[in-house]
Write a protein that holds these residues in place. Structure first.
Motif, PDB file in Angstrom:
ATOM      1  N   LEU A 136       0.834  -1.200   0.000  1.00  0.00           N
ATOM      2  CA  LEU A 136       0.000   0.000   0.000  1.00  0.00           C
ATOM      3  C   LEU A 136       0.864   1.243   0.000  1.00  0.00           C
ATOM      4  N   SER A 137       0.386   2.259  -0.692  1.00  0.00           N
ATOM      5  CA  SER A 137       1.117   3.518  -0.665  1.00  0.00           C
ATOM      6  C   SER A 137       1.051   4.093   0.740  1.00  0.00           C
ATOM      7  N   SER A 138       2.054   4.890   1.110  1.00  0.00           N
ATOM      8  CA  SER A 138       2.080   5.462   2.457  1.00  0.00           C
ATOM      9  C   SER A 138       0.891   6.383   2.679  1.00  0.00           C
ATOM     10  N   LYS A 139       0.420   7.071   1.627  1.00  0.00           N
ATOM     11  CA  LYS A 139      -0.740   7.964   1.753  1.00  0.00           C
ATOM     12  C   LYS A 139      -2.001   7.160   2.084  1.00  0.00           C
ATOM     13  N   LEU A 140      -2.218   6.050   1.371  1.00  0.00           N
ATOM     14  CA  LEU A 140      -3.377   5.199   1.642  1.00  0.00           C
ATOM     15  C   LEU A 140      -3.272   4.574   3.027  1.00  0.00           C
ATOM     16  N   ARG A 141      -2.076   4.110   3.384  1.00  0.00           N
ATOM     17  CA  ARG A 141      -1.879   3.499   4.706  1.00  0.00           C
ATOM     18  C   ARG A 141      -2.222   4.488   5.819  1.00  0.00           C
ATOM     19  N   ARG A 142      -1.791   5.753   5.684  1.00  0.00           N
ATOM     20  CA  ARG A 142      -2.107   6.781   6.683  1.00  0.00           C
ATOM     21  C   ARG A 142      -3.615   7.023   6.756  1.00  0.00           C
ATOM     22  N   ALA A 143      -4.271   7.062   5.592  1.00  0.00           N
ATOM     23  CA  ALA A 143      -5.721   7.276   5.570  1.00  0.00           C
ATOM     24  C   ALA A 143      -6.447   6.123   6.259  1.00  0.00           C
ATOM     25  N   LEU A 144      -6.046   4.891   5.978  1.00  0.00           N
ATOM     26  CA  LEU A 144      -6.672   3.729   6.615  1.00  0.00           C
ATOM     27  C   LEU A 144      -6.425   3.740   8.121  1.00  0.00           C
ATOM     28  N   ASP A 145      -5.221   4.113   8.535  1.00  0.00           N
ATOM     29  CA  ASP A 145      -4.914   4.209   9.969  1.00  0.00           C
ATOM     30  C   ASP A 145      -5.809   5.244  10.651  1.00  0.00           C
ATOM     31  N   ARG A 146      -5.978   6.412  10.008  1.00  0.00           N
ATOM     32  CA  ARG A 146      -6.829   7.469  10.586  1.00  0.00           C
ATOM     33  C   ARG A 146      -8.272   7.008  10.716  1.00  0.00           C
ATOM     34  N   LEU A 147      -8.717   6.165   9.791  1.00  0.00           N
ATOM     35  CA  LEU A 147     -10.094   5.669   9.835  1.00  0.00           C
ATOM     36  C   LEU A 147     -10.268   4.507  10.819  1.00  0.00           C
ATOM     37  N   GLY A 148      -9.167   4.047  11.408  1.00  0.00           N
ATOM     38  CA  GLY A 148      -9.267   2.987  12.406  1.00  0.00           C
ATOM     39  C   GLY A 148      -9.113   1.584  11.870  1.00  0.00           C
ATOM     40  N   PHE A 149      -8.690   1.441  10.594  1.00  0.00           N
ATOM     41  CA  PHE A 149      -8.488   0.117  10.030  1.00  0.00           C
ATOM     42  C   PHE A 149      -7.234  -0.510  10.605  1.00  0.00           C
ATOM     43  N   ILE A 150      -7.283  -1.812  10.810  1.00  0.00           N
ATOM     44  CA  ILE A 150      -6.090  -2.548  11.238  1.00  0.00           C
ATOM     45  C   ILE A 150      -5.843  -3.664  10.236  1.00  0.00           C
ATOM     46  N   LYS A 151      -4.588  -4.002  10.044  1.00  0.00           N
ATOM     47  CA  LYS A 151      -4.243  -5.069   9.111  1.00  0.00           C
ATOM     48  C   LYS A 151      -4.551  -6.400   9.786  1.00  0.00           C
ATOM     49  N   ALA A 152      -5.333  -7.234   9.112  1.00  0.00           N
ATOM     50  CA  ALA A 152      -5.772  -8.501   9.696  1.00  0.00           C
ATOM     51  C   ALA A 152      -4.772  -9.624   9.459  1.00  0.00           C
ATOM     52  N   GLY A 153      -3.844  -9.431   8.571  1.00  0.00           N
ATOM     53  CA  GLY A 153      -2.866 -10.482   8.307  1.00  0.00           C
ATOM     54  C   GLY A 153      -2.311 -10.344   6.914  1.00  0.00           C
ATOM     55  N   GLU A 154      -1.452 -11.262   6.564  1.00  0.00           N
ATOM     56  CA  GLU A 154      -0.800 -11.236   5.241  1.00  0.00           C
ATOM     57  C   GLU A 154      -1.711 -11.810   4.194  1.00  0.00           C
TER      58      GLU A 154
END
Length: 154
Positions: A136-154
């Motif tokens: 994921l691009s760092s911009k998308l990753r930051r947006a997902l983090d701000r929205l409260g998304f967590i990575k569920a796994g690989e």
């Protein structure tokens, strides 16, 4: 997609109603106040502090559309509700709405609504198929983090 009328929306969307196995708390057609314009969104006590989206309506009923949307009485979860169109999810009829639906189609986004304990408190889980987008691009990753998304796994 189909342009939905303001009146008679229930003729176009699959929604839970009396007789459904889906709990009453998820019955009907849900309007998603993405821009804080409802009476609730204007209440000074309402914590409106999120990024709006072109999504406008959601419904929750058991059906089969690409993935199976079913109620599991043991886990008390309704899943996998597709967010990529069909008769469960609707967006604005404009460029932004088309972008949202196209992204959800590409990612095959679904959500699960799980009740906790003996209450009507619901935890919402979103699932996206990243496929070729594993980095994921760092911009998308930051947006997902701000929205409260967590990575569920690989």
């Amino acid at each position: 997609g189909t342009l939905l009328p303001a009146d008679g929306i229930e003729q176009f969307m699959s929604y839970a109603k009396a007789g459904s196995r889906v709990p009453k708390a998820l019955h009907g057609v849900w309007w998603m106040d993405q821009y804080g314009v409802s009476s609730v969104g204007k209440d000074p006590e309402y914590p409106y502090n999120f990024i709006g989206s072109a999504e406008i309506m959601a419904t929750f009923e058991e059906m089969t559309i690409n993935e199976s949307t079913t109620w599991d009485s043991e886990t008390r979860c309704l899943s996998a509700v597709p967010m990529y169109g069909g008769t469960h999810w609707a967006t604005e009829h404009n460029v932004d709405g088309r972008k949202v639906l196209n992204n959800f189609r590409l990612l095959r986004g679904t959500v699960a609504f799980c009740f906790h304990g003996d209450t009507d408190d619901i935890q919402i889980y979103a699932k996206m198929r990243l496929g070729p987008f594993t980095v994921l691009s760092s911009k998308l990753r930051r947006a997902l983090d701000r929205l409260g998304f967590i990575k569920a796994g690989e």
